[in-house]
Design an enzyme around this catalytic site. Structure first.
Site, PDB file in Angstrom:
ATOM      1  N   HIS A   1       1.024  -1.213  -0.186  1.00  0.00           N
ATOM      2  CA  HIS A   1      -0.133   0.118  -0.058  1.00  0.00           C
ATOM      3  C   HIS A   1       1.073   1.147  -0.075  1.00  0.00           C
ATOM      4  CE1 HIS A   1      -3.392  -2.704   1.750  1.00  0.00           C
ATOM      5  NE2 HIS A   1      -3.330  -2.618   0.207  1.00  0.00           N
TER       6      HIS A   1
ATOM      7  N   GLU B   1       1.803  -5.958  10.703  1.00  0.00           N
ATOM      8  CA  GLU B   1       0.921  -5.004  10.852  1.00  0.00           C
ATOM      9  C   GLU B   1       1.080  -4.058  11.636  1.00  0.00           C
ATOM     10  OE1 GLU B   1      -1.582  -2.722   8.785  1.00  0.00           O
ATOM     11  OE2 GLU B   1      -1.943  -5.051   8.255  1.00  0.00           O
TER      12      GLU B   1
ATOM     13  N   HIS C   1       2.824  -3.737   6.771  1.00  0.00           N
ATOM     14  CA  HIS C   1       2.289  -3.307   6.429  1.00  0.00           C
ATOM     15  C   HIS C   1       1.648  -2.223   7.489  1.00  0.00           C
ATOM     16  CE1 HIS C   1      -0.373  -4.697   2.743  1.00  0.00           C
ATOM     17  NE2 HIS C   1       1.179  -5.388   2.788  1.00  0.00           N
TER      18      HIS C   1
ATOM     19  N   GLU D   1       1.658   3.886   3.169  1.00  0.00           N
ATOM     20  CA  GLU D   1       1.863   2.667   4.137  1.00  0.00           C
ATOM     21  C   GLU D   1       4.023   3.017   4.506  1.00  0.00           C
ATOM     22  OE1 GLU D   1       0.104  -1.269   4.849  1.00  0.00           O
ATOM     23  OE2 GLU D   1      -2.227  -0.091   4.331  1.00  0.00           O
TER      24      GLU D   1
END
Lengths: 294, 294
Positions: A14, A166, A106, A17
């Site tokens: 992404h 994450e 992420h 990010e």
């Protein structure tokens, strides 16, 4: 589990990010930081065009494009659908991958701390969670093993073994030092674990640990026209992985009224109020607690 | 100060700062919430196209387009430059405005809490700060009176009197209830203040209060090619309006080394690590403390 011979560390799946993207830059000139004796490692900047445009994706979410049938469908040709095919060719192909292990980096705007998302609960993954938590007590382990790895459409599902790191809370398009440090630490521990696994040198691990398993995703309140009419309740905001009981307020409507959660299990919300999930009007995910025996 | 006859409440000047946009929607059907007896009020959704595209702006930052010369320059015709001319026509024109007072609603990703930004330190503004703080002790008052209102290029500078309500932390493209509540509360207190001013009914106010005055803006560390080589130090992150002394670490470079702040005054950082300011590689603003006599 056989030996892991080749590892790919992926950042920028992404484009907004930032932590993974900045770590890739750092490691590019210091490959020794992610190299280990028992496997080869490569880095992949998954979505450079989205990063250039400072957004999550250009046409569609890259981390939802790794369904086997869709990878094979050449009519799916937008930017991310094309990137998925290129990355699948480079690291995969899914189902018969030349890479053994993927770490996909992420960020989330949610207050999830350093989270390790595992797509299956085999011995290799269960021990990885134990190892990472033993080195990094603040780490949270989440199993998304409600579907098989092959059924998942995440980038990390290209390989039979792969994890999602994450880390949050971090607003989109920002670098926070605490979040960057957590991501670098967790990645290092995962790489160490793979190396120790390969060389049969794992230390003694705790016999069990607390983790979470994904159960369901809740939508933000909508009216009959699909318009958003409420938000995450302030008592739930930032309370990722804190217990939610039936009857607890979960949403506040814009007219001031409240909605309670009426569930039949002890839930642990996470991805609470994640910015990127507004596209699909998602409010949060709910997990159950799981004790993992190692 | 003469009477304020007409007020405009503006939201969505930046399309991904959601609180103001959602409050406008709420007030549209409940104009009584922002109406007061002594003035007329209108709402303005400043940048709907940027909101539709879920970004701060389409072509350029709308809240930097209200320079008098630029407003008169018809060659400046991109989307935001055009919107600025339309809004200036609707509420202004700057220098001879038909509107008396503007409240422009903003969010920041920085941990600034509920902040009231004032562009001048006349009696009307100083008393407004006192009134808002007396009703809302967590409110922070920041004077950006280093330039005259006319010299400012903010939307709220269309009118001789105008304020910016700046609330965070909130990631872009998210609605947090705590932030929304703060924004609604602060707006209500400002409107009450204007009404009490108009009707000569102000209550007794504290004789002085603590506020901040803008001093300077710091850039993120760059190399000779203008590339970002560092980030806000973790000790400073989230410490908006907390004292920074000469010698305190302020940046961490990606190579792990630290840079200290070498200033000759007690500084109060704010807009720390604001996502939108990465466009210009800005790290934070610094203020000095100011005691305001009422």
């Amino acid at each position: 589990m056989t030996k892991i011979n080749s590892v790919a560390v992926v950042g920028g799946t992404h484009g907004n990010e930032f932590s993974g993207i900045y770590l890739l830059r750092k490691w590019k000139n210091n490959l020794n930081l992610i190299s280990r004796g028992s496997f080869s490692v490569q880095t992949v900047f998954a979505n450079p065009k989205a990063h250039e445009e400072n957004k999550r994706y250009v046409d569609s979410d890259l981390n939802r494009q790794f369904d086997i049938a869709e990878l094979a469908n050449l009519d799916l040709a937008n930017y991310e659908q094309s990137r998925a095919k290129v990355i699948n060719n480079q690291l995969g192909p899914k189902g018969d991958a030349k890479t053994d292990f993927i770490i996909d980096l992420h960020n989330t705007t949610s207050n999830m701390g350093p989270s390790l998302i595992l797509l299956q609960s085999d011995e290799f993954n269960c021990k990885m969670g134990a190892y990472v938590k033993s080195r990094m007590p603040e780490a949270v382990v989440v199993f998304e093993d409600h579907a098989s790895v092959e059924e998942h459409y995440f980038l990390s599902s290209i390989t039979p073994q792969g994890v999602i790191v994450e880390i949050g809370p971090q607003p989109q398009s920002v670098i926070r030092q605490d979040v960057l440090d957590w991501m670098e630490d967790m990645t290092r521990h995962i790489l160490d674990y793979v190396d120790l696994h390969n060389t049969n040198a794992l230390p003694e691990l705790p016999s069990s640990y607390e983790a979470f398993e994904y159960k369901e995703t809740l939508k933000l309140p909508e009216n009959e026209n699909g318009e958003r009419i409420g938000m995450v309740h302030k008592n739930v905001q930032d309370g990722d992985f804190k217990q939610l009981n039936s009857g607890d307020p979960i949403f506040t409507l814009f007219d001031g009224s409240e909605i309670s959660w009426e569930g039949d299990y002890e839930a642990y919300p996470h991805f609470i109020n994640e910015a990127a999930y507004y596209d699909n009007n998602l409010a949060m995910s709910l997990a159950k607690k799981r004790i993992v025996e190692v």
